[in-house]
Design a protein around this motif. Structure first.
Motif, PDB file in Angstrom:
ATOM      1  N   ARG A 107      85.644  69.394  12.276  1.00  0.00           N
ATOM      2  CA  ARG A 107      85.258  69.189  13.676  1.00  0.00           C
ATOM      3  C   ARG A 107      84.174  70.161  14.129  1.00  0.00           C
ATOM      4  NH1 ARG A 107      85.671  64.623  14.563  1.00  0.00           N
ATOM      5  NH2 ARG A 107      85.500  64.995  16.807  1.00  0.00           N
ATOM      6  N   ARG A 108      83.721  70.998  13.226  1.00  0.00           N
ATOM      7  CA  ARG A 108      82.626  71.923  13.533  1.00  0.00           C
ATOM      8  C   ARG A 108      81.717  71.975  12.309  1.00  0.00           C
ATOM      9  NH1 ARG A 108      84.179  75.230  18.106  1.00  0.00           N
ATOM     10  NH2 ARG A 108      82.493  76.694  17.668  1.00  0.00           N
ATOM     11  N   LYS A 143      77.274  64.695  17.052  1.00  0.00           N
ATOM     12  CA  LYS A 143      77.521  64.728  18.495  1.00  0.00           C
ATOM     13  C   LYS A 143      78.160  63.436  18.979  1.00  0.00           C
ATOM     14  CE  LYS A 143      77.050  67.536  20.648  1.00  0.00           C
ATOM     15  NZ  LYS A 143      78.112  68.570  20.818  1.00  0.00           N
ATOM     16  N   ASP A 145      80.260  61.803  17.439  1.00  0.00           N
ATOM     17  CA  ASP A 145      81.671  61.910  17.041  1.00  0.00           C
ATOM     18  C   ASP A 145      82.346  63.115  17.700  1.00  0.00           C
ATOM     19  OD1 ASP A 145      83.853  60.901  15.683  1.00  0.00           O
ATOM     20  OD2 ASP A 145      83.424  61.950  13.818  1.00  0.00           O
ATOM     21  N   ARG A 146      81.660  63.721  18.675  1.00  0.00           N
ATOM     22  CA  ARG A 146      82.173  64.876  19.423  1.00  0.00           C
ATOM     23  C   ARG A 146      82.480  66.065  18.514  1.00  0.00           C
ATOM     24  NH1 ARG A 146      86.109  62.081  24.057  1.00  0.00           N
ATOM     25  NH2 ARG A 146      84.491  60.733  24.942  1.00  0.00           N
ATOM     26  N   VAL A 147      81.648  66.237  17.530  1.00  0.00           N
ATOM     27  CA  VAL A 147      81.759  67.378  16.618  1.00  0.00           C
ATOM     28  C   VAL A 147      80.809  68.477  17.081  1.00  0.00           C
ATOM     29  CG1 VAL A 147      81.284  68.149  14.245  1.00  0.00           C
ATOM     30  CG2 VAL A 147      82.509  65.999  14.651  1.00  0.00           C
ATOM     31  N   HIS A 148      81.285  69.706  17.105  1.00  0.00           N
ATOM     32  CA  HIS A 148      80.468  70.849  17.515  1.00  0.00           C
ATOM     33  C   HIS A 148      79.434  71.138  16.436  1.00  0.00           C
ATOM     34  CE1 HIS A 148      79.479  75.163  18.002  1.00  0.00           C
ATOM     35  NE2 HIS A 148      79.771  74.991  19.282  1.00  0.00           N
ATOM     36  N   ASP A 183      74.776  72.752  19.751  1.00  0.00           N
ATOM     37  CA  ASP A 183      75.562  73.417  20.794  1.00  0.00           C
ATOM     38  C   ASP A 183      75.347  74.920  20.782  1.00  0.00           C
ATOM     39  OD1 ASP A 183      77.361  71.114  21.748  1.00  0.00           O
ATOM     40  OD2 ASP A 183      77.645  71.071  19.580  1.00  0.00           O
TER      41      ASP A 183
END
Length: 313
Positions: A107-108, A143, A145-148, A183
């Motif tokens: 997730r990052r 982004k 996929d809402r990944v940092h 980010d």
């Protein structure tokens, strides 16, 4: 030093109350080892770092095994540590790397750009702009996929082929990474030539270009003994994210006589002495670096590790 082996706390004015340490030893440190560390040892290393209180631990890199054979076990390692209650960023060089990371639930992620054409060519076999074009779909998809996404920028202060790097050149690539959707940015002093005035000038120039301090991290190497001085300058500017490597593991193969990354223990000693919270247990962290040094077959280059481990003998 206090009786329990910790620094005496004497706060200084106008410094952050808390700093987040972005631990890179398991990735940036181990990828520079001449011998491959067993996957089980890497997993235990990450676990021990988490137990010491580090909350962001860069786990591995999803690059092609041909380029970084020391991290060829990314698919095996990540599931072994993914249960840990910490952030586990991973490096992804391209869309294939992103696919591999996302398939395992990462997730990052981080991409690795260069401020100079020479290093972009040496490290990525691309121009700076070609590398940015390669990262565009990686960042966009992450982004979505809402990944940092963290953007590393190497050679921010000096380059072994080009010499001193103009501040405006670094600002251009930083703003390009931000425009792509990163980010967070990590400013790398890849060959360790930065000095505090240069650090402050670059940070101010980034602010003037619209890059806020709260999205900036710093990544200093200690080739000329300047890493802590440069970190303190960044803290005075308001930076609250500092990259460091447990035991001082790692370095840059392009820097002659490079002494590697800023050691996490050296950083924690300074921060705790300044009264800045990190959440890190220095004793446990030192024990972890001594443990890893034994497995690597050599002493830790960290001065704090050497001092504290010698004190316990």
């Amino acid at each position: 030093m206090t009786a329990d082996g910790l620094p005496m706390t004497v706060p200084a004015q106008d410094l952050p109350a808390r700093v987040r340490i972005h631990e890179v030893g398991a990735r940036d440190g181990l990828q520079n080892e001449k011998t491959t560390v067993p996957t089980e040892v890497k997993a235990e290393f990450v676990g021990r770092l988490a137990e010491a209180g580090l909350t962001t631990i860069e786990a591995t890199s999803f690059v092609h095994p041909k380029w970084v054979p020391q991290l060829a076990d990314a698919e095996q390692l990540f599931p072994m540590v993914s249960h840990l209650p910490v952030a586990l960023p991973v490096l992804v060089p391209n869309e294939r790397g992103l696919d591999r990371a996302l398939a395992l639930g990462a997730r990052r992620v981080a991409v690795f750009a260069s401020a100079t054409e020479s290093f972009a060519k040496a490290n990525l076999n691309r121009t700076v702009d070609e590398a940015l074009a390669m990262f565009e779909p990686v960042i966009r998809r992450a982004k979505a996929d809402r990944v940092h996404v963290r953007g590393y920028l190497s050679m921010c202060f000096g380059d072994p082929w080009e010499g001193p790097v103009p501040v405006h050149q670094v600002v251009r690539v930083c703003t390009a990474l931000r425009d792509l959707g990163c980010d967070e940015l990590s400013l790398g002093d890849t060959i360790g030539v930065a000095t505090p005035g240069h650090v402050l000038t670059l940070l101010s120039a980034l602010n003037e270009a619209g890059v806020p301090t709260n999205v900036i991290g710093v990544h200093f190497h200690d080739t000329y003994g300047q890493a802590l001085a440069n970190t303190l300058a960044a803290l005075q500017h308001g930076v609250t994210t500092v990259d460091a490597s447990a035991g001082g593991l790692g370095g840059c193969p392009y820097a002659r006589s490079a002494t590697g990354n800023l050691a996490t223990e050296d950083l924690v000693w300074m921060l705790h002495g300044l009264g800045i919270e990190t959440g890190v247990d220095l004793g446990r962290l030192t024990a972890t670096s001594v443990w890893m040094a034994e497995r690597l077959g050599r002493p830790s280059p960290s001065r704090t590790v050497r001092a504290l481990s010698h004190k316990d003998q």
